[in-house]
Scaffold this active site. Structure first.
Site, PDB file in Angstrom:
ATOM      1  N   CYS A 193     -14.514  10.667  -4.746  1.00 58.59           N
ATOM      2  CA  CYS A 193     -14.664   9.403  -4.011  1.00 58.59           C
ATOM      3  C   CYS A 193     -14.717   9.664  -2.504  1.00 58.59           C
ATOM      4  O   CYS A 193     -13.880  10.385  -1.957  1.00 58.59           O
ATOM      5  CB  CYS A 193     -13.494   8.488  -4.346  1.00 58.59           C
ATOM      6  N   CYS A 201     -22.566   4.384  -6.072  1.00 68.04           N
ATOM      7  CA  CYS A 201     -21.688   5.455  -5.597  1.00 68.04           C
ATOM      8  C   CYS A 201     -22.496   6.684  -5.191  1.00 68.04           C
ATOM      9  O   CYS A 201     -23.232   7.247  -6.007  1.00 68.04           O
ATOM     10  CB  CYS A 201     -20.680   5.824  -6.676  1.00 68.04           C
ATOM     11  N   CYS A 231     -23.054  -5.953 -15.541  1.00 71.83           N
ATOM     12  CA  CYS A 231     -23.416  -5.441 -14.215  1.00 71.83           C
ATOM     13  C   CYS A 231     -22.905  -4.016 -14.018  1.00 71.83           C
ATOM     14  O   CYS A 231     -21.765  -3.694 -14.357  1.00 71.83           O
ATOM     15  CB  CYS A 231     -22.844  -6.352 -13.137  1.00 71.83           C
ATOM     16  N   ASP A 239       0.766  -1.241   0.000  1.00 77.12           N
ATOM     17  CA  ASP A 239       0.000   0.000   0.000  1.00 77.12           C
ATOM     18  C   ASP A 239       0.797   1.291   0.000  1.00 77.12           C
ATOM     19  O   ASP A 239       0.435   2.232  -0.700  1.00 77.12           O
ATOM     20  CB  ASP A 239      -0.992  -0.004   1.180  1.00 77.12           C
TER      21      ASP A 239
END
Length: 379
Positions: free
Chosen positions: A238, A222, A215, A158
């Site tokens: 986001c 969101c 899909c 990460d």
């Protein structure tokens, strides 16, 4: 973790060496699974022009927002060998954090703060990296026993300039769904990713195959319309970016979309149909939710000072954003709640030393004052 040296003592074109590397990879996967990794695959460390072009286009569009480090180290991020030229293979690994409860269950309880599933337990950075380092040491120790000298390794999870999701897809852990996160047929959307770069030239696994079909569940779910197109995320809209990475005030037109989400967002992940195959039985115990983080009252969170914040989130990834940004998020949630009772916790924050917190309190107060009547709220 690093081990110096490059793997130059063996001719990889020789059949016996290839056979040894295949056997090594089989044993490596078994060792990884014993450490808690439920997903394993291998990708080439060489560059991929399409992958690099997608990164460049995303950065050029400014969709990374204020995450300047992504642009500053793009030359390292474009390919594993751009970061470490000696790398020959990428061992991609995943740990499950599949939830035991519905991540969307608190959507209708505005006085409760919603914390993303991955952040309700121990800090995954620590858990995953510890297992990666153990596995890397095992690789270095095993190399000479198999006639493979000067084995080099580097571990990442990460925080490094590594394109983790595309590499995981290339290694066959799953595919990048329309929400841009990795989706696994076995583990759904709930995987923490880690990588070991190595100088060993393992045979790559088969890449993951896109199975999203027609899909659009993640796109439709969101709350802030952060997907300008399938497979393309605008981080600037986001909720996860806004509540975790974004340091200043959240733009006015996005605050209502935060709802009661105070750290991260699970919506696009939680609605993915492939999650029906994910079993919480694979979840590492350290990732199981702490009781105090599953449904925290906003009223309590709004009173946190720095010491209280640090105590509550000790060992949690939430600690990384600091008290001010977290309380800012809670104020947006309070304003969205329509609960006039929260005014008692909001008003003291009008005088907070942090100007972003104070401004968020002003916004929350105005929102609460414009909410329906008390009678309607209590009905």
């Amino acid at each position: 973790m690093t081990s110096p040296g490059s793997y130059t003592s063996v001719d990889h074109s020789l059949g016996p060496v290839k056979g040894e590397l295949r056997a090594f990879a089989t044993d490596l996967e078994a060792e990884a699974r014993g450490l808690g990794f439920c997903a394993f695959g291998i990708a080439s460390a060489a560059g991929d022009d399409d992958r690099a072009a997608r990164l460049d286009a995303w950065l050029a569009a400014g969709m990374h927002g204020t995450m300047g480090w992504m642009e500053e180290r793009a030359h390292h991020r474009r390919s594993p060998q751009g970061l470490w030229p000696e790398a020959r293979s990428v061992i991609a690994l995943g740990m499950s954090y599949a939830p035991t409860a519905d991540p969307l269950r608190l959507a209708g309880e505005p006085e409760i703060g919603r914390i993303s599933t991955y952040a309700q337990g121990a800090d995954y950075h620590d858990v995953v990296k510890k297992a990666l380092k153990h596995l890397a040491r095992w690789i270095v120790e095993q190399g000479p026993k198999r006639g493979l000298e000067d084995v080099g390794v580097k571990v990442f999870t990460d925080t490094a300039p590594v394109m983790e999701k595309p590499l995981a897809a290339a290694a066959g852990l799953g595919w990048q769904g329309k929400h841009t996160n990795v989706v696994s047929r076995e583990h759904g959307s709930w995987l923490f990713l880690g990588e070991i770069y190595t100088t060993l030239a393992f045979e790559p696994s088969a890449a993951g195959r896109d199975s999203c079909g027609s899909c659009t569940a993640c796109q439709d779910a969101c709350p802030t319309n952060a997907f300008p197109a399938p497979y393309r995320l605008d981080a600037r809209r986001c909720v996860s970016y806004l509540t975790i990475e974004h340091k200043g005030p959240v733009p006015d037109d996005l605050r209502e979309g935060l709802g009661n989400r105070i750290y991260g967002c699970d919506d696009c992940l939680a609605v993915c149909p492939w999650n029906k195959f994910a079993e919480a039985a694979h979840t590492i115990k350290a990732f199981l939710p702490r009781a105090e983080l599953t449904a925290p009252d906003l009223a309590d969170l709004l009173t946190l000072d720095d010491a209280g914040f640090r105590a509550l989130f000790s060992g949690s990834p939430i600690k990384r954003i600091g008290r001010n940004r977290f309380v800012r998020n809670c104020l947006y949630a309070a304003g969205n709640s329509g609960r006039i009772a929260l005014m008692a916790q909001v008003e003291p924050l009008l005088r907070d030393d942090d100007p972003v917190v104070a401004e968020a309190a002003e916004w929350a107060k105005a929102k609460l004052k414009s909410s329906p009547s008390l009678a309607d709220r209590e009905a």
